[in-house]
Motif scaffolding. Structure first.
Motif, PDB file in Angstrom:
ATOM      1  N   ASP A 176     -23.708  18.658 -30.143  1.00 30.32           N
ATOM      2  CA  ASP A 176     -24.330  17.660 -29.261  1.00 30.32           C
ATOM      3  C   ASP A 176     -23.551  17.559 -27.952  1.00 30.32           C
ATOM      4  O   ASP A 176     -24.134  17.525 -26.865  1.00 30.32           O
ATOM      5  N   ASP A 177     -22.237  17.480 -28.070  1.00 35.12           N
ATOM      6  CA  ASP A 177     -21.398  17.334 -26.880  1.00 35.12           C
ATOM      7  C   ASP A 177     -21.487  18.554 -25.971  1.00 35.12           C
ATOM      8  O   ASP A 177     -21.251  18.456 -24.759  1.00 35.12           O
ATOM      9  N   GLU A 178     -21.829  19.697 -26.550  1.00 31.70           N
ATOM     10  CA  GLU A 178     -21.985  20.920 -25.755  1.00 31.70           C
ATOM     11  C   GLU A 178     -23.343  20.951 -25.048  1.00 31.70           C
ATOM     12  O   GLU A 178     -23.599  21.830 -24.223  1.00 31.70           O
ATOM     13  N   GLY A 179     -24.216  19.994 -25.376  1.00 34.85           N
ATOM     14  CA  GLY A 179     -25.526  19.943 -24.744  1.00 34.85           C
ATOM     15  C   GLY A 179     -26.622  20.633 -25.519  1.00 34.85           C
ATOM     16  O   GLY A 179     -27.731  20.842 -24.995  1.00 34.85           O
ATOM     17  N   TRP A 180     -26.347  20.981 -26.784  1.00 34.73           N
ATOM     18  CA  TRP A 180     -27.361  21.627 -27.608  1.00 34.73           C
ATOM     19  C   TRP A 180     -28.400  20.604 -28.064  1.00 34.73           C
ATOM     20  O   TRP A 180     -28.172  19.391 -28.036  1.00 34.73           O
ATOM     21  N   VAL A 181     -29.548  21.095 -28.544  1.00 36.70           N
ATOM     22  CA  VAL A 181     -30.682  20.276 -28.936  1.00 36.70           C
ATOM     23  C   VAL A 181     -30.815  20.267 -30.460  1.00 36.70           C
ATOM     24  O   VAL A 181     -30.852  21.337 -31.084  1.00 36.70           O
ATOM     25  N   ARG A 182     -30.890  19.090 -31.045  1.00 37.24           N
ATOM     26  CA  ARG A 182     -31.097  18.975 -32.489  1.00 37.24           C
ATOM     27  C   ARG A 182     -32.558  19.299 -32.842  1.00 37.24           C
ATOM     28  O   ARG A 182     -33.469  19.051 -32.083  1.00 37.24           O
ATOM     29  N   SER A 183     -32.742  19.809 -34.061  1.00 36.44           N
ATOM     30  CA  SER A 183     -34.080  20.068 -34.615  1.00 36.44           C
ATOM     31  C   SER A 183     -34.991  20.790 -33.624  1.00 36.44           C
ATOM     32  O   SER A 183     -36.082  20.320 -33.289  1.00 36.44           O
ATOM     33  N   PRO A 184     -34.581  21.957 -33.153  1.00 37.30           N
ATOM     34  CA  PRO A 184     -35.416  22.706 -32.203  1.00 37.30           C
ATOM     35  C   PRO A 184     -36.626  23.316 -32.904  1.00 37.30           C
ATOM     36  O   PRO A 184     -36.754  23.264 -34.131  1.00 37.30           O
ATOM     37  N   GLU A 185     -37.505  23.893 -32.117  1.00 36.87           N
ATOM     38  CA  GLU A 185     -38.631  24.636 -32.688  1.00 36.87           C
ATOM     39  C   GLU A 185     -38.070  25.844 -33.437  1.00 36.87           C
ATOM     40  O   GLU A 185     -37.307  26.642 -32.884  1.00 36.87           O
ATOM     41  N   GLU A 186     -38.446  25.981 -34.711  1.00 36.06           N
ATOM     42  CA  GLU A 186     -37.830  27.020 -35.544  1.00 36.06           C
ATOM     43  C   GLU A 186     -38.604  27.179 -36.845  1.00 36.06           C
ATOM     44  O   GLU A 186     -39.511  26.389 -37.150  1.00 36.06           O
ATOM     45  N   TYR A 187     -38.233  28.181 -37.620  1.00 38.41           N
ATOM     46  CA  TYR A 187     -38.773  28.359 -38.956  1.00 38.41           C
ATOM     47  C   TYR A 187     -37.976  27.509 -39.947  1.00 38.41           C
ATOM     48  O   TYR A 187     -36.791  27.242 -39.742  1.00 38.41           O
ATOM     49  N   THR A 188     -38.616  27.120 -41.027  1.00 41.59           N
ATOM     50  CA  THR A 188     -37.931  26.391 -42.085  1.00 41.59           C
ATOM     51  C   THR A 188     -37.250  27.379 -43.028  1.00 41.59           C
ATOM     52  O   THR A 188     -37.858  28.370 -43.439  1.00 41.59           O
ATOM     53  N   ARG A 189     -35.993  27.120 -43.343  1.00 41.07           N
ATOM     54  CA  ARG A 189     -35.244  27.984 -44.234  1.00 41.07           C
ATOM     55  C   ARG A 189     -34.541  27.149 -45.316  1.00 41.07           C
ATOM     56  O   ARG A 189     -34.398  25.934 -45.185  1.00 41.07           O
TER      57      ARG A 189
END
Length: 218
Positions: free
Chosen positions: A103-116
């Motif tokens: 989060d502190d690096e500026g990344w995005v939680r729960s992005p568009e992606e496949y479920t694994r």
């Protein structure tokens, strides 16, 4: 209690995650420079037993070897795990601590992606991804992307670099994803263990079968 073998014979779960978005977005932000990370002097005690011998069965340790996609006939191994993190806190609090660094690096939680899913040896069940993060939500032009699970207070992470969404989404590099994660956590004060865990999960395009160990309190 159901065995892993019987679970594999069962029909896979439905609802594979949504596909990678194709909305035009700017390129992902530059990651922390992966050069100059610092190794700890000694390996963390929590994983010392797994540094000498390879892990070839997920029932032998709380560390995942692969994450899996559900199919009509069970679960199929997809991407290999390549990072193991040891937060000071346990369980969900420890996983949240790991994600807060991204989060502190500026990344995005729960992005568009496949479920694994990953194998939980205590529950003897496949467990859906517990936390995910990426440099951008859609990854239209490529991005670094991670999926995480916390089993027995050890966080297993699958880190990779996505290709652009067009013409077809894929994995550009596992190594660059792992290097980026190492750099981000080293900058936050975590230390890279001097040894790696051999998961014997080599996979293209460039994964060597080893997992980096990153400890908050080495």
């Amino acid at each position: 209690m159901s065995t892993r073998r019987s679970l594999l014979r069962k029909a896979g779960l439905t609802g594979i995650g949504t596909t990678i978005g194709v909305t035009l977005l700017p390129s992902p932000p530059n990651a922390t420079d992966p050069s100059g990370t610092v190794e700890a002097a000694e390996p963390p005690e929590e994983v010392a037993d797994w540094l000498d011998e390879p892990i070839t069965d997920e029932s032998d340790a709380p560390i995942g070897r692969y994450h899996y996609e559900p199919t009509r006939n069970g679960f199929r191994a997809t991407a290999p795990f390549n990072v193991v993190l040891l937060p000071e806190a346990d369980g969900e609090r420890g996983l949240e601590r790991v994600m807060s660094v991204l989060d502190d690096e500026g990344w995005v939680r729960s992005p568009e992606e496949y479920t694994r899913f990953a194998w939980d040896r205590e529950r003897e069940a496949y467990v859906r991804q517990q936390a995910t993060s990426a440099q951008t939500y859609y990854g239209t032009n490529g991005r670094r992307h991670v999926r995480c699970w916390s089993f027995e207070s050890i966080v297993s992470m699958q880190a990779h670099e996505d290709t652009s969404a067009r013409p077809k989404h894929g994995i550009a590099s596992y190594e660059r994803g792992r290097d980026t994660v190492e750099a981000i956590f080293a900058e936050d004060g975590w230390e890279i263990a001097p040894g790696t865990i051999d998961l014997r999960n080599e996979k293209g395009p460039d994964h060597d079968g080893l997992a980096t160990v990153i400890a908050e309190d080495p």
